[in-house]
Design a protein around this motif. Structure first.
Motif, PDB file in Angstrom:
ATOM      1  N   LEU A 190      -3.826   3.640  -5.885  1.00 21.69           N
ATOM      2  CA  LEU A 190      -4.274   4.054  -7.212  1.00 21.69           C
ATOM      3  C   LEU A 190      -3.404   3.417  -8.291  1.00 21.69           C
ATOM      4  CD1 LEU A 190      -4.979   7.861  -6.650  1.00 21.69           C
ATOM      5  CD2 LEU A 190      -6.653   6.024  -6.851  1.00 21.69           C
ATOM      6  N   THR A 191      -4.038   2.989  -9.376  1.00 19.28           N
ATOM      7  CA  THR A 191      -3.314   2.367 -10.490  1.00 19.28           C
ATOM      8  C   THR A 191      -3.592   3.118 -11.786  1.00 19.28           C
ATOM      9  OG1 THR A 191      -5.153   0.842 -10.909  1.00 19.28           O
ATOM     10  CG2 THR A 191      -3.382   0.061  -9.447  1.00 19.28           C
ATOM     11  N   GLN A 192      -2.643   2.985 -12.712  1.00 16.76           N
ATOM     12  CA  GLN A 192      -2.809   3.571 -14.036  1.00 16.76           C
ATOM     13  C   GLN A 192      -2.203   2.607 -15.044  1.00 16.76           C
ATOM     14  OE1 GLN A 192      -1.005   7.411 -14.619  1.00 16.76           O
ATOM     15  NE2 GLN A 192      -2.068   7.794 -16.536  1.00 16.76           N
ATOM     16  N   THR A 193      -2.942   2.325 -16.117  1.00 20.74           N
ATOM     17  CA  THR A 193      -2.479   1.341 -17.105  1.00 20.74           C
ATOM     18  C   THR A 193      -2.026   2.023 -18.396  1.00 20.74           C
ATOM     19  OG1 THR A 193      -4.807   1.044 -17.714  1.00 20.74           O
ATOM     20  CG2 THR A 193      -3.809  -0.638 -16.307  1.00 20.74           C
ATOM     21  N   GLU A 208       8.594   7.371 -20.552  1.00 20.53           N
ATOM     22  CA  GLU A 208       7.959   6.873 -19.333  1.00 20.53           C
ATOM     23  C   GLU A 208       8.726   5.679 -18.762  1.00 20.53           C
ATOM     24  OE1 GLU A 208       5.387   8.003 -17.724  1.00 20.53           O
ATOM     25  OE2 GLU A 208       4.188   9.210 -19.104  1.00 20.53           O
ATOM     26  N   GLU A 209       8.689   5.557 -17.441  1.00 25.40           N
ATOM     27  CA  GLU A 209       9.140   4.357 -16.751  1.00 25.40           C
ATOM     28  C   GLU A 209       7.987   3.848 -15.896  1.00 25.40           C
ATOM     29  OE1 GLU A 209      12.679   5.435 -14.588  1.00 25.40           O
ATOM     30  OE2 GLU A 209      13.966   4.847 -16.269  1.00 25.40           O
ATOM     31  N   PHE A 210       8.029   2.547 -15.570  1.00 26.27           N
ATOM     32  CA  PHE A 210       6.868   1.945 -14.930  1.00 26.27           C
ATOM     33  C   PHE A 210       7.246   1.139 -13.689  1.00 26.27           C
ATOM     34  CE2 PHE A 210       6.102   2.417 -19.465  1.00 26.27           C
ATOM     35  CZ  PHE A 210       4.958   3.221 -19.449  1.00 26.27           C
ATOM     36  N   GLU A 221       0.849  -1.189   0.000  1.00 24.18           N
ATOM     37  CA  GLU A 221       0.000   0.000   0.000  1.00 24.18           C
ATOM     38  C   GLU A 221       0.884   1.238   0.000  1.00 24.18           C
ATOM     39  OE1 GLU A 221      -2.956   0.312  -0.563  1.00 24.18           O
ATOM     40  OE2 GLU A 221      -4.169  -1.334   0.231  1.00 24.18           O
ATOM     41  N   SER A 222       0.469   2.247  -0.755  1.00 24.44           N
ATOM     42  CA  SER A 222       1.278   3.461  -0.849  1.00 24.44           C
ATOM     43  C   SER A 222       0.424   4.576  -1.435  1.00 24.44           C
ATOM     44  CB  SER A 222       2.482   3.194  -1.763  1.00 24.44           C
ATOM     45  OG  SER A 222       3.160   4.393  -2.068  1.00 24.44           O
ATOM     46  N   ASP A 223       0.845   5.806  -1.157  1.00 25.13           N
ATOM     47  CA  ASP A 223       0.190   6.956  -1.789  1.00 25.13           C
ATOM     48  C   ASP A 223       0.689   7.155  -3.220  1.00 25.13           C
ATOM     49  OD1 ASP A 223      -1.195   7.450   0.516  1.00 25.13           O
ATOM     50  OD2 ASP A 223       0.304   8.857   1.308  1.00 25.13           O
ATOM     51  N   LYS A 224       1.758   6.446  -3.567  1.00 24.95           N
ATOM     52  CA  LYS A 224       2.340   6.597  -4.895  1.00 24.95           C
ATOM     53  C   LYS A 224       1.501   5.849  -5.933  1.00 24.95           C
ATOM     54  CE  LYS A 224       6.408   5.484  -7.661  1.00 24.95           C
ATOM     55  NZ  LYS A 224       7.574   4.590  -7.769  1.00 24.95           N
ATOM     56  N   LEU A 225       1.264   6.477  -7.064  1.00 27.45           N
ATOM     57  CA  LEU A 225       0.530   5.851  -8.171  1.00 27.45           C
ATOM     58  C   LEU A 225       1.301   4.642  -8.685  1.00 27.45           C
ATOM     59  CD1 LEU A 225      -1.808   6.117 -10.323  1.00 27.45           C
ATOM     60  CD2 LEU A 225      -0.176   7.428 -11.697  1.00 27.45           C
ATOM     61  N   LEU A 226       0.587   3.538  -8.918  1.00 27.68           N
ATOM     62  CA  LEU A 226       1.206   2.328  -9.450  1.00 27.68           C
ATOM     63  C   LEU A 226       0.965   2.284 -10.960  1.00 27.68           C
ATOM     64  CD1 LEU A 226       2.641  -0.353  -8.414  1.00 27.68           C
ATOM     65  CD2 LEU A 226       0.409  -1.430  -8.806  1.00 27.68           C
ATOM     66  N   PRO A 284      -9.887   4.879 -15.159  1.00 26.69           N
ATOM     67  CA  PRO A 284      -9.277   6.159 -14.774  1.00 26.69           C
ATOM     68  C   PRO A 284      -7.917   6.376 -15.447  1.00 26.69           C
ATOM     69  CG  PRO A 284     -10.080   4.954 -12.857  1.00 26.69           C
ATOM     70  CD  PRO A 284     -10.161   4.018 -14.011  1.00 26.69           C
ATOM     71  N   ASP A 285      -7.874   7.306 -16.363  1.00 26.32           N
ATOM     72  CA  ASP A 285      -6.608   7.782 -16.949  1.00 26.32           C
ATOM     73  C   ASP A 285      -5.757   6.656 -17.533  1.00 26.32           C
ATOM     74  OD1 ASP A 285      -4.982   9.834 -17.720  1.00 26.32           O
ATOM     75  OD2 ASP A 285      -3.798   9.835 -15.890  1.00 26.32           O
ATOM     76  N   SER A 286      -6.390   5.716 -18.223  1.00 29.68           N
ATOM     77  CA  SER A 286      -5.650   4.636 -18.890  1.00 29.68           C
ATOM     78  C   SER A 286      -5.199   5.118 -20.259  1.00 29.68           C
ATOM     79  CB  SER A 286      -6.544   3.399 -19.042  1.00 29.68           C
ATOM     80  OG  SER A 286      -5.865   2.366 -19.711  1.00 29.68           O
ATOM     81  N   LYS A 287      -3.980   4.722 -20.660  1.00 27.76           N
ATOM     82  CA  LYS A 287      -3.422   5.204 -21.924  1.00 27.76           C
ATOM     83  C   LYS A 287      -3.074   4.008 -22.815  1.00 27.76           C
ATOM     84  CE  LYS A 287      -1.319   9.203 -19.605  1.00 27.76           C
ATOM     85  NZ  LYS A 287      -2.285  10.197 -20.083  1.00 27.76           N
TER      86      LYS A 287
END
Length: 680
Positions: free
Chosen positions: A239-242, A281-283, A207-212, A263-266
């Motif tokens: 929060l996740t982003q794909t 980008e890095e992931f 768990e983290s406040d950082k976006l995954l 939410p904000d998937s690219k």
């Protein structure tokens, strides 16, 4: 309601296609755009209803058209005039077969520009994506467009959320892959493997406040990318982003459509290996099931001229798997991890020094491989081969550093009650949790082993052997210092079938040949190539001696005035060459003979030690133990392969001889009884 109730209903639409004479292999191309259509409509209707509920019935009734348009546009999920301005959906259009053609055309053209592009509503050339225009034209010609659309309109996906619709989409795409996997190496990833990948990733994140940020460079229709995201969201509040990219037009379109409702998937379209749409980008997490055994020859120059630095070595042009692997590693951030699906060739294809072996060595040198997991056979829908999960991790625990775990999960499955094409097994939940627990513990077990990474390295030591005769002698000892051969001036060459006494040929029989060049090509060159001093008698006569090879003694023999001398093991090398005229000589064929030592290049595979001195000592000890002939060291290459069969090999248990004999006796008795019965 269970959304999978619609799986059979969707596939019932195929009955109409079959009745229209459309081949089974073409069904997916007819079904994909209509599945996308009902998926888009359901999401837009649900979004519209949520918006009305949020605003309130009275306030909504007083909203100006332009304001409503802007509010919907801000949602970023698309637009349709029929749905938002006329409050009509596909089922309404299908109520009147007389006006259907006009209404359906207006309905399709009522979508926003991006949706029309993805569906392929009015494209005339170039990228067609889902090509609904082409499908509609064909269905009209078959006179079944109305009936076909009506069947799809009965599928109401509105009550279901993103994850549920994705689940249905995965089941549908699985069947598409099963009946139309025409491209070699493109494997649809089954739901149970996606669940295992998600479990592995979940075991590594917190768990983290950082976006995954999650990335799939060959995302196809997004089933793995979105499936992993949904399962992570079930376990974490993070929060996740794909991010995804794919080159396949219709699958990209499906993934792009799905991304708009997340939410904000690219999602981007294009060849990842040629044009990385996320170059800056890095992931945190990468996942992929890149195509197996697919050639990259069509864009070889682009790969060879790539300036990004992501490709450290270029594998065989016939298989780009390890290009995708290198790309994915380049996309990981400093503590990123990933799970990549490959077939077995990425483990062991290519010899030491090959690009494939060098890529594996680079990966292990970089200490990015945490584990490799062998999955069961018959796990994927259109192949029965073993597949492997490479677990990548740039943030290994200290006790995992410089180590690699192999997990043989080939027996961790549950048989399916009903086969799904080639898929006969699934890695069930119990097996998935056991595999993840084994990976987490990182200890040896009956189906898992942890190794220092150098265990997978090996020396491929090249040596030049000097062959010797039965007395241990080589012709090398007869040569003058600095000489590599002894040239002879022959007067005669005999091989038992033909005798040659002319070694510079300038004339020829004009009734048989058109030129001296023809003599060389048709007679001399084939004859010289056929000579084999070890297999047939070959005697070279000079003005002072005769030379031949004695196979029993494995030695060259020189006979002078009846006295024979063993020269040691060596070769008789006879060469021929056609030479054009110069100022001194006319056109001619020259035949030369020389004696050389018998050298033989060989390779030895020797265990590797990371300490340089210890490695050299290991090589020297190996040579002293196994090589008996004189030799010289040549190049040493360090290779890397991960061989599951060698590590987890279980010899087949053989029946006892006494049991086999008893079985034979029983069969013989049965045969005698049958013979007796026949004679009565």
């Amino acid at each position: 309601m269970n959304i999978l109730q619609y799986e059979s209903k969707i596939w019932a639409t195929a009955d109409l296609l079959r009745g229209s004479g459309i081949k089974e292999s073409e069904w997916p191309s007819y079904m994909m755009p209509f599945f996308a259509l009902v998926m888009i409509e359901s999401r837009l209707v649900r979004m519209f209803d949520d918006l009305k509920a949020e605003i309130g019935k009275e306030a909504f009734a007083n909203i100006e058209k332009d304001d409503l348009y802007n509010m919907i546009k801000d949602q970023g999920q698309g637009y349709n005039i029929y749905i938002f301005e006329h409050d009509k959906i596909l089922t309404d259009i299908c109520k009147n077969d007389k006006s259907f053609d006009i209404d359906f055309d207006a309905y399709l053209n009522g979508f926003d520009g991006e949706t029309k592009d993805l569906l392929g509503v009015d494209v005339t050339e170039g990228e067609k994506f889902l090509d609904i225009k082409g499908v509609v034209t064909k269905l009209k010609a078959k006179k079944v467009l109305f009936s076909y659309t009506k069947l799809w309109a009965e599928i109401n996906l509105k009550p279901f959320n993103n994850s549920e619709i994705t689940t249905l989409e995965e089941h549908i795409k699985r069947k598409w892959a099963d009946i139309s996997a025409e491209t070699a190496g493109e494997q649809y990833t089954p739901d149970d493997v996606i669940a295992l990948i998600a479990e592995i990733i979940s075991s590594k994140i917190e768990e983290s406040d950082k976006l995954l940020k999650i990335y799939d460079c060959t995302c196809g229709g997004g089933n793995m990318l979105f499936g992993v995201e949904d399962r992570i969201n079930d376990k974490f509040k993070r929060l996740t982003q794909t991010y995804g990219q794919d080159w396949n037009d219709p699958l990209y379109a499906l993934a792009k459509i799905e991304s708009r409702f997340r939410p904000d998937s690219k999602i981007e379209h294009g060849n990842t290996l040629v044009e990385d749409k996320f170059y800056n980008e890095e992931f945190d997490v990468v996942v992929a099931n890149p195509p197996y055994g697919v050639s990259w020859k069509g864009y070889q120059k682009d790969i060879e001229n790539d300036k990004t630095g992501r490709f450290h070595f270029l594998p065989s042009v016939s298989d780009g798997q390890l290009l995708f692997m290198q790309h994915l590693i380049s996309k990981l951030d400093s503590i990123g991890m990933g799970v990549v699906v490959h077939n077995g060739s990425s483990l062991f294809s290519g010899d030491a020094g090959s690009a494939e072996s060098n890529i594996r060595k680079w990966m292990l040198d970089s200490d990015i491989v945490e584990a490799v997991i062998q999955l069961p056979t018959d796990e994927f829908f259109n192949t029965d081969i073993y597949t492997y999960l490479w677990v990548l991790n740039k943030n290994k625990q200290s006790q995992h550093k410089d180590k690699v775990m192999l997990i043989d999960a080939s027996e961790k499955f549950k048989p399916l009650k009903k086969n799904k094409g080639s898929k006969r097994k699934e890695v069930d939940e119990v097996s998935r949790l056991e595999i993840v627990e084994t990976l987490t513990k990182y200890l040896d077990s009956d189906y898992a082993r942890v190794f220092d990474k150098e265990f997978f390295y090996f020396n491929k030591q090249a040596i030049m052997l000097t062959n010797v005769d039965e007395y241990g002698n080589s012709f090398e000892s007869k040569l003058k210092k600095g000489k590599k051969s002894e040239k002879l001036t022959p007067t005669k060459l005999t091989n038992g079938e033909r005798e040659m006494s002319e070694f510079v040929i300038t004339s020829f029989d004009t009734t048989q040949y058109d030129s001296l060049d023809d003599v060389f090509a048709q007679d001399i060159k084939p004859f010289i190539a056929s000579l084999n001093y070890k297999e047939q008698p070959l005697v070279i006569t000079t003005a002072t001696a005769q030379y031949w090879f004695d196979a029993e003694q494995e030695s060259l023999i020189k006979e002078t005035n009846g006295k024979k001398e063993c020269l040691g093991c060596g070769k008789i090398v006879v060469k021929s060459a056609y030479k054009k005229a110069n100022k001194k000589n006319p056109d001619r064929i020259e035949i030369t003979v020389e004696l050389t030592p018998d050298y033989q290049k060989d390779y030895e595979l020797i265990p590797y030690h990371k300490d340089g001195a210890a490695n050299q000592a290991e090589i020297a000890d190996f040579m002293a133990k196994y090589i008996t002939k004189p030799f010289a060291y040549l190049d040493n290459l360090v290779g890397v392969e991960l061989n599951f069969n060698k590590i987890f090999y279980k010899p087949e248990k053989l029946d006892r001889v006494i049991d086999i004999l008893e079985e034979i006796d029983a069969l013989e008795m049965k045969l005698k009884e049958l013979e007796t019965g026949l004679s009565l």
